[in-house]
Design a protein around this motif. Structure first.
Motif, PDB file in Angstrom:
ATOM      1  N   TYR A  68       1.090  -7.916  -2.076  1.00 49.78           N
ATOM      2  CA  TYR A  68       1.455  -7.155  -0.883  1.00 49.78           C
ATOM      3  C   TYR A  68       2.964  -7.180  -0.662  1.00 49.78           C
ATOM      4  N   LEU A  69       3.580  -8.349  -0.852  1.00 51.66           N
ATOM      5  CA  LEU A  69       5.033  -8.449  -0.689  1.00 51.66           C
ATOM      6  C   LEU A  69       5.759  -7.627  -1.749  1.00 51.66           C
ATOM      7  N   LYS A  70       5.218  -7.583  -2.957  1.00 49.11           N
ATOM      8  CA  LYS A  70       5.809  -6.734  -4.003  1.00 49.11           C
ATOM      9  C   LYS A  70       5.741  -5.265  -3.591  1.00 49.11           C
ATOM     10  N   ALA A  71       4.624  -4.862  -3.034  1.00 51.25           N
ATOM     11  CA  ALA A  71       4.473  -3.480  -2.577  1.00 51.25           C
ATOM     12  C   ALA A  71       5.479  -3.169  -1.468  1.00 51.25           C
ATOM     13  N   ARG A  72       5.646  -4.094  -0.540  1.00 51.82           N
ATOM     14  CA  ARG A  72       6.639  -3.899   0.539  1.00 51.82           C
ATOM     15  C   ARG A  72       8.048  -3.810  -0.027  1.00 51.82           C
ATOM     16  N   LYS A  73       8.336  -4.647  -1.025  1.00 48.01           N
ATOM     17  CA  LYS A  73       9.660  -4.635  -1.655  1.00 48.01           C
ATOM     18  C   LYS A  73       9.929  -3.265  -2.273  1.00 48.01           C
ATOM     19  N   HIS A  74       8.950  -2.738  -2.989  1.00 52.01           N
ATOM     20  CA  HIS A  74       9.122  -1.414  -3.598  1.00 52.01           C
ATOM     21  C   HIS A  74       9.297  -0.337  -2.532  1.00 52.01           C
ATOM     22  N   PHE A  75       8.585  -0.462  -1.423  1.00 48.72           N
ATOM     23  CA  PHE A  75       8.730   0.513  -0.343  1.00 48.72           C
ATOM     24  C   PHE A  75      10.137   0.474   0.233  1.00 48.72           C
ATOM     25  N   ILE A  76      10.652  -0.712   0.474  1.00 42.59           N
ATOM     26  CA  ILE A  76      12.006  -0.855   1.019  1.00 42.59           C
ATOM     27  C   ILE A  76      13.043  -0.282   0.053  1.00 42.59           C
ATOM     28  N   LYS A  77      12.792  -0.443  -1.248  1.00 42.82           N
ATOM     29  CA  LYS A  77      13.707   0.079  -2.261  1.00 42.82           C
ATOM     30  C   LYS A  77      13.489   1.570  -2.525  1.00 42.82           C
ATOM     31  N   ALA A  78      12.642   2.213  -1.719  1.00 43.39           N
ATOM     32  CA  ALA A  78      12.313   3.638  -1.836  1.00 43.39           C
ATOM     33  C   ALA A  78      11.624   3.955  -3.157  1.00 43.39           C
ATOM     34  N   GLU A  79      10.891   2.998  -3.699  1.00 44.39           N
ATOM     35  CA  GLU A  79      10.072   3.190  -4.899  1.00 44.39           C
ATOM     36  C   GLU A  79       8.624   3.351  -4.432  1.00 44.39           C
ATOM     37  N   TYR A  80       8.362   4.491  -3.800  1.00 49.77           N
ATOM     38  CA  TYR A  80       7.095   4.696  -3.109  1.00 49.77           C
ATOM     39  C   TYR A  80       5.900   4.768  -4.059  1.00 49.77           C
ATOM     40  N   SER A  81       6.071   5.360  -5.220  1.00 52.44           N
ATOM     41  CA  SER A  81       4.966   5.452  -6.179  1.00 52.44           C
ATOM     42  C   SER A  81       4.573   4.072  -6.697  1.00 52.44           C
ATOM     43  N   LYS A  82       5.552   3.218  -6.962  1.00 46.11           N
ATOM     44  CA  LYS A  82       5.258   1.851  -7.410  1.00 46.11           C
ATOM     45  C   LYS A  82       4.536   1.079  -6.313  1.00 46.11           C
ATOM     46  N   LEU A  84       2.716   2.323  -3.867  1.00 48.86           N
ATOM     47  CA  LEU A  84       1.375   2.883  -3.724  1.00 48.86           C
ATOM     48  C   LEU A  84       0.458   2.424  -4.852  1.00 48.86           C
ATOM     49  N   SER A  85       0.994   2.318  -6.045  1.00 53.80           N
ATOM     50  CA  SER A  85       0.211   1.859  -7.188  1.00 53.80           C
ATOM     51  C   SER A  85      -0.314   0.438  -6.964  1.00 53.80           C
ATOM     52  N   ILE A  86       0.518  -0.425  -6.453  1.00 51.12           N
ATOM     53  CA  ILE A  86       0.094  -1.800  -6.156  1.00 51.12           C
ATOM     54  C   ILE A  86      -0.942  -1.805  -5.039  1.00 51.12           C
ATOM     55  N   LEU A  87      -0.696  -1.021  -3.995  1.00 52.95           N
ATOM     56  CA  LEU A  87      -1.593  -0.993  -2.845  1.00 52.95           C
ATOM     57  C   LEU A  87      -2.961  -0.417  -3.187  1.00 52.95           C
ATOM     58  N   GLU A  88      -3.015   0.503  -4.145  1.00 50.35           N
ATOM     59  CA  GLU A  88      -4.289   1.107  -4.526  1.00 50.35           C
ATOM     60  C   GLU A  88      -5.084   0.241  -5.503  1.00 50.35           C
ATOM     61  N   SER A  89      -4.453  -0.780  -6.047  1.00 53.11           N
ATOM     62  CA  SER A  89      -5.173  -1.682  -6.940  1.00 53.11           C
ATOM     63  C   SER A  89      -6.048  -2.617  -6.106  1.00 53.11           C
ATOM     64  N   ASN A  90      -6.891  -3.346  -6.771  1.00 55.16           N
ATOM     65  CA  ASN A  90      -7.739  -4.311  -6.068  1.00 55.16           C
ATOM     66  C   ASN A  90      -7.017  -5.620  -5.793  1.00 55.16           C
ATOM     67  N   ALA A  91      -5.743  -5.694  -6.145  1.00 54.67           N
ATOM     68  CA  ALA A  91      -4.995  -6.941  -6.011  1.00 54.67           C
ATOM     69  C   ALA A  91      -4.633  -7.260  -4.563  1.00 54.67           C
ATOM     70  N   VAL A  92      -4.513  -6.248  -3.725  1.00 54.52           N
ATOM     71  CA  VAL A  92      -4.115  -6.467  -2.334  1.00 54.52           C
ATOM     72  C   VAL A  92      -5.351  -6.315  -1.453  1.00 54.52           C
ATOM     73  N   TRP A  93      -5.930  -7.438  -1.061  1.00 52.20           N
ATOM     74  CA  TRP A  93      -7.103  -7.398  -0.203  1.00 52.20           C
ATOM     75  C   TRP A  93      -6.985  -8.344   0.983  1.00 52.20           C
ATOM     76  N   SER A  94      -6.000  -9.213   0.984  1.00 50.04           N
ATOM     77  CA  SER A  94      -5.917 -10.209   2.054  1.00 50.04           C
ATOM     78  C   SER A  94      -5.332  -9.659   3.351  1.00 50.04           C
ATOM     79  N   LYS A  95      -4.654  -8.525   3.285  1.00 49.06           N
ATOM     80  CA  LYS A  95      -4.071  -7.920   4.486  1.00 49.06           C
ATOM     81  C   LYS A  95      -4.476  -6.450   4.551  1.00 49.06           C
ATOM     82  N   PRO A  96      -5.756  -6.172   4.805  1.00 47.08           N
ATOM     83  CA  PRO A  96      -6.208  -4.782   4.727  1.00 47.08           C
ATOM     84  C   PRO A  96      -5.533  -3.845   5.727  1.00 47.08           C
ATOM     85  N   ASN A  97      -5.329  -4.278   6.967  1.00 51.48           N
ATOM     86  CA  ASN A  97      -4.699  -3.400   7.952  1.00 51.48           C
ATOM     87  C   ASN A  97      -3.253  -3.106   7.596  1.00 51.48           C
ATOM     88  N   CYS A  98      -2.527  -4.117   7.176  1.00 53.36           N
ATOM     89  CA  CYS A  98      -1.125  -3.933   6.809  1.00 53.36           C
ATOM     90  C   CYS A  98      -0.997  -3.065   5.570  1.00 53.36           C
TER      91      CYS A  98
END
Length: 145
Positions: A68-82, A84-98
């Motif tokens: 999740y933190l990696k996904a946020r890092k990519h978002f801050i760096k304006a790497e939106y596709s990267k 989104l790719s992390i967020l759509e994987s099954n790897a991020v499940w501990s913070k579903p609302n965020c």
């Protein structure tokens, strides 16, 4: 016997809290005004290799938080596709609302807010929600979302 239980509990809590310090530190850096992405990457890499005690669930939660933190890092760096790719994987499940909120923000940035809004309005009657009741039967609800 009780003495051994407390020793194991104490040692596992020390291990758990020490390893989460890396994740918490990376999150704190990510929330700063000028995040140091190289340092954040190093902290997350170390955190992913850390030992979270004897509970496998603790390790899985930690890895999910790291992703999740990696996904946020990519978002801050304006790497939106990267991101989104992390967020759509099954790897991020501990913070579903965020993660869902961040996913929508990524979609807004990639496709535009108006496009996403129009797609939702266009398909709102096709949206279904399914939930299982206590007796095992399922209830399908088609609603106005």
């Amino acid at each position: 016997m009780l003495k051994h239980f407390f020793i194991i509990l104490f040692l596992s809590s020390i291990s758990y809290s020490q390893d989460y310090r890396l994740i918490n530190k990376a999150e704190k850096l990510l929330n700063s005004n000028t995040p140091n992405f190289k340092k954040i990457d190093n902290l997350l890499k170390r955190a992913s290799k850390s030992d979270y005690g004897f509970c496998a669930n603790a390790k899985n939660v930690a890895l999910s938080e790291i992703e999740y933190l990696k996904a946020r890092k990519h978002f801050i760096k304006a790497e939106y596709s990267k991101s989104l790719s992390i967020l759509e994987s099954n790897a991020v499940w501990s913070k579903p609302n965020c993660s869902d909120s961040l996913k929508v923000l990524c979609l807004f940035k990639i496709h535009g807010k108006e496009t996403i809004r129009n797609l939702i309005l266009e398909h709102k009657n096709k949206l279904t929600s399914s939930c299982a009741s206590k007796n095992g039967s399922s209830l399908n609800v088609v609603g106005k979302y």
